[in-house]
Write an enzyme that holds these catalytic residues in place. Sequence first.
Site, PDB file in Angstrom:
ATOM      1  CE  LYS A 127       4.917 -14.322 139.711  1.00 50.32           C
ATOM      2  NZ  LYS A 127       3.470 -14.477 139.940  1.00 50.32           N
ATOM      3  CG  ASP A 167       3.985 -17.876 140.729  1.00 49.87           C
ATOM      4  OD1 ASP A 167       2.908 -17.342 140.433  1.00 49.87           O
ATOM      5  OD2 ASP A 167       4.619 -18.579 139.923  1.00 49.87           O
TER       6      ASP A 167
HETATM    7  P1  NDP Z   1       2.036 -24.695 142.787  1.00 48.72           P
HETATM    8  O1  NDP Z   1       3.517 -24.790 142.879  1.00 48.72           O
HETATM    9  O2  NDP Z   1       1.216 -24.818 144.012  1.00 48.72           O
HETATM   10  O3  NDP Z   1       1.506 -25.793 141.751  1.00 48.72           O
HETATM   11  C1  NDP Z   1       1.938 -25.821 140.429  1.00 48.72           C
HETATM   12  C2  NDP Z   1       1.279 -26.993 139.732  1.00 48.72           C
HETATM   13  O4  NDP Z   1       1.532 -26.890 138.334  1.00 48.72           O
HETATM   14  C3  NDP Z   1       1.842 -28.337 140.175  1.00 48.72           C
HETATM   15  O5  NDP Z   1       0.833 -29.294 140.080  1.00 48.72           O
HETATM   16  C4  NDP Z   1       2.930 -28.592 139.153  1.00 48.72           C
HETATM   17  O6  NDP Z   1       3.235 -29.960 138.963  1.00 48.72           O
HETATM   18  C5  NDP Z   1       2.284 -28.019 137.896  1.00 48.72           C
HETATM   19  N1  NDP Z   1       3.319 -27.590 136.958  1.00 48.72           N
HETATM   20  C6  NDP Z   1       4.315 -26.711 137.193  1.00 48.72           C
HETATM   21  N2  NDP Z   1       5.100 -26.596 136.126  1.00 48.72           N
HETATM   22  C7  NDP Z   1       4.583 -27.407 135.207  1.00 48.72           C
HETATM   23  C8  NDP Z   1       4.961 -27.739 133.888  1.00 48.72           C
HETATM   24  N3  NDP Z   1       6.039 -27.188 133.307  1.00 48.72           N
HETATM   25  N4  NDP Z   1       4.192 -28.600 133.211  1.00 48.72           N
HETATM   26  C9  NDP Z   1       3.112 -29.158 133.798  1.00 48.72           C
HETATM   27  N5  NDP Z   1       2.731 -28.908 135.053  1.00 48.72           N
HETATM   28  C10 NDP Z   1       3.448 -28.053 135.740  1.00 48.72           C
HETATM   29  O7  NDP Z   1       1.745 -23.329 142.026  1.00 48.72           O
HETATM   30  P2  NDP Z   1       0.416 -22.442 142.020  1.00 48.72           P
HETATM   31  O8  NDP Z   1      -0.772 -23.311 142.050  1.00 48.72           O
HETATM   32  O9  NDP Z   1       0.593 -21.387 143.023  1.00 48.72           O
HETATM   33  O10 NDP Z   1       0.535 -21.731 140.587  1.00 48.72           O
HETATM   34  C11 NDP Z   1      -0.018 -22.311 139.406  1.00 48.72           C
HETATM   35  C12 NDP Z   1      -0.176 -21.231 138.359  1.00 48.72           C
HETATM   36  O11 NDP Z   1      -1.044 -20.213 138.854  1.00 48.72           O
HETATM   37  C13 NDP Z   1       1.115 -20.504 137.964  1.00 48.72           C
HETATM   38  O12 NDP Z   1       1.043 -20.149 136.597  1.00 48.72           O
HETATM   39  C14 NDP Z   1       1.077 -19.246 138.801  1.00 48.72           C
HETATM   40  O13 NDP Z   1       1.835 -18.197 138.218  1.00 48.72           O
HETATM   41  C15 NDP Z   1      -0.417 -18.940 138.762  1.00 48.72           C
HETATM   42  N6  NDP Z   1      -0.904 -18.081 139.820  1.00 48.72           N
HETATM   43  C16 NDP Z   1      -0.741 -18.410 141.149  1.00 48.72           C
HETATM   44  C17 NDP Z   1      -1.249 -17.590 142.136  1.00 48.72           C
HETATM   45  C18 NDP Z   1      -1.198 -17.971 143.581  1.00 48.72           C
HETATM   46  O14 NDP Z   1      -1.819 -17.258 144.383  1.00 48.72           O
HETATM   47  N7  NDP Z   1      -0.537 -19.044 143.974  1.00 48.72           N
HETATM   48  C19 NDP Z   1      -1.871 -16.310 141.800  1.00 48.72           C
HETATM   49  C20 NDP Z   1      -2.082 -16.094 140.381  1.00 48.72           C
HETATM   50  C21 NDP Z   1      -1.573 -16.946 139.458  1.00 48.72           C
HETATM   51  P3  NDP Z   1       4.505 -30.629 139.694  1.00 48.72           P
HETATM   52  O15 NDP Z   1       4.036 -30.960 141.075  1.00 48.72           O
HETATM   53  O16 NDP Z   1       4.812 -31.810 138.865  1.00 48.72           O
HETATM   54  O17 NDP Z   1       5.603 -29.614 139.679  1.00 48.72           O
END
Ligand code: NDP
Length: 450
Positions: A127, A167
Amino acid sequence: MSNYINEVLEKVSKTNAGEPEFNQAVKEVLSTLEPVVNAHEETYRKEALLERLCEPERIIVFRVPWVDDNGQVQVNRGFRVQFNGVIGPYKGGLRFHPSVNQSIMKFLAFEQCFKNSLTGLPMGGAKGGSDFDPKGKSDNEIMRFCQSFMTELYRHIGHNLDVPAGDIGVGAREVGYMFGQYRRIRNQYEAGVLTGKGLSYGGSLARPEATGFGLIYFMREMLKENNSSLDGKTVIISGSGNVATYAAVKATEYGAKVVAMSDSNGCIYDKNGIDIKAIKQIKEVERKRIKEYKNIHPEAEYFENNGEYQAIWNIKADIALPCATQNDITLEAAKKLVENGVFAIGEGANMPTTNEAIAYLLENKILLAPAKAANAGGVATSGLEMCQNSMRLSWTFEEVNSKLDAIMTNIFKSCKEAAAQYGLGNNYVAGANLAGFIKIEQAMRAQGII
Ligand code: NDP
């Protein structure tokens, strides 16, 4: 817990003091491995197998200088943790978020090892990322940052060495800028060095959808096994990014009604069912706050986060899908979910549930689909992207999606069978850890003390 596991946990907490997320992830995994560890304790001790499992093979930390639109030089910190490459080239996403630090990078890389193992594809765990905050940055600033980041990272990655992806904060735009810089420095077209690429230059169809869709395929299998389904259920989803939106799309296709989604400020509740197109427009295209949803759907309600946990967990539903970030479901949030009648939880985010909350949910017989297994669809499809890049071929959306479905169905089967083998019923949290661990353990022992 076995003495050996306790001793290793103690050592890990001493050598990694000040890294709470990493210690939490290690504890969560090791505490479920007892049945296997007990059966091989003498060998494991002699070979320091668990100690090696918990020590990253390599951590790269570097300076990322870049120039903002005002001509001011900014400095961020970049990371790549190559945790365990025993079953294949390192593989794992890059996160750009101000909260990024070594502890978060290490916990994510550690989790990634087991997740990648569960996919059945040959991928080791890694990562990376930076404490850079993409929010409010112009396109040019994002590009300059990505180029500077890759100018250091390029020497540590390669299609047979380490393959990063997206991510939090890293989507197709950022992957594009990083891929361009890598190609320019290397002066060769190495398509398989990054995944999550755009379709015009080596990306895979269905990769953007894969994590969210995969989560719902896993949920479908878990619910079926427990005589239930998504049809007619109400769903709440934290986050509104890549994973959350595609989980919402697929859950809706299976007949569920998504009534709430969130971002880091608060959540939107729409009793008529969330308009996912509107969410995508606000969050992905306009990059604004989720509360803007009320401008399109005035009948919806917005709740700002102001408590110990995110406001979304106060909303009544049958199923909860944490798809935002780590430690989103605290013990208090878990109590609220149980009180509100949630009967199944699918972890789209990595480590979204604290260890205390996991214990509480399992005690209360909540069906819990653990992140390592349930969100593995993203990396699995990245594996399929690498495969297409190696063959210089592209598969159709249907081909990729059906392979993803088969992989998720198989991952659920592995979790279920591992849990059953050790008499753990429908504790898929332990099942995922055990199934993921066994393959890594075999490869580590076969490859000698490295
Ligand atoms: P994105 O950046 O597309 O979206 C993240 C979302 O989570 C946004 O809505 C963001 O809100 C919210 N968020 C981030 N930090 C916080 C916080 N501290 N408190 C509340 N809300 C928060 O990321 P992904 O959708 O790609 O990733 C989401 C999760 O899924 C992560 O844990 C990632 O590690 C996991 N994941 C992702 C994969 C992928 O293929 N993308 C694969 C496997 C796991 P805001 O807009 O306000 O920042």
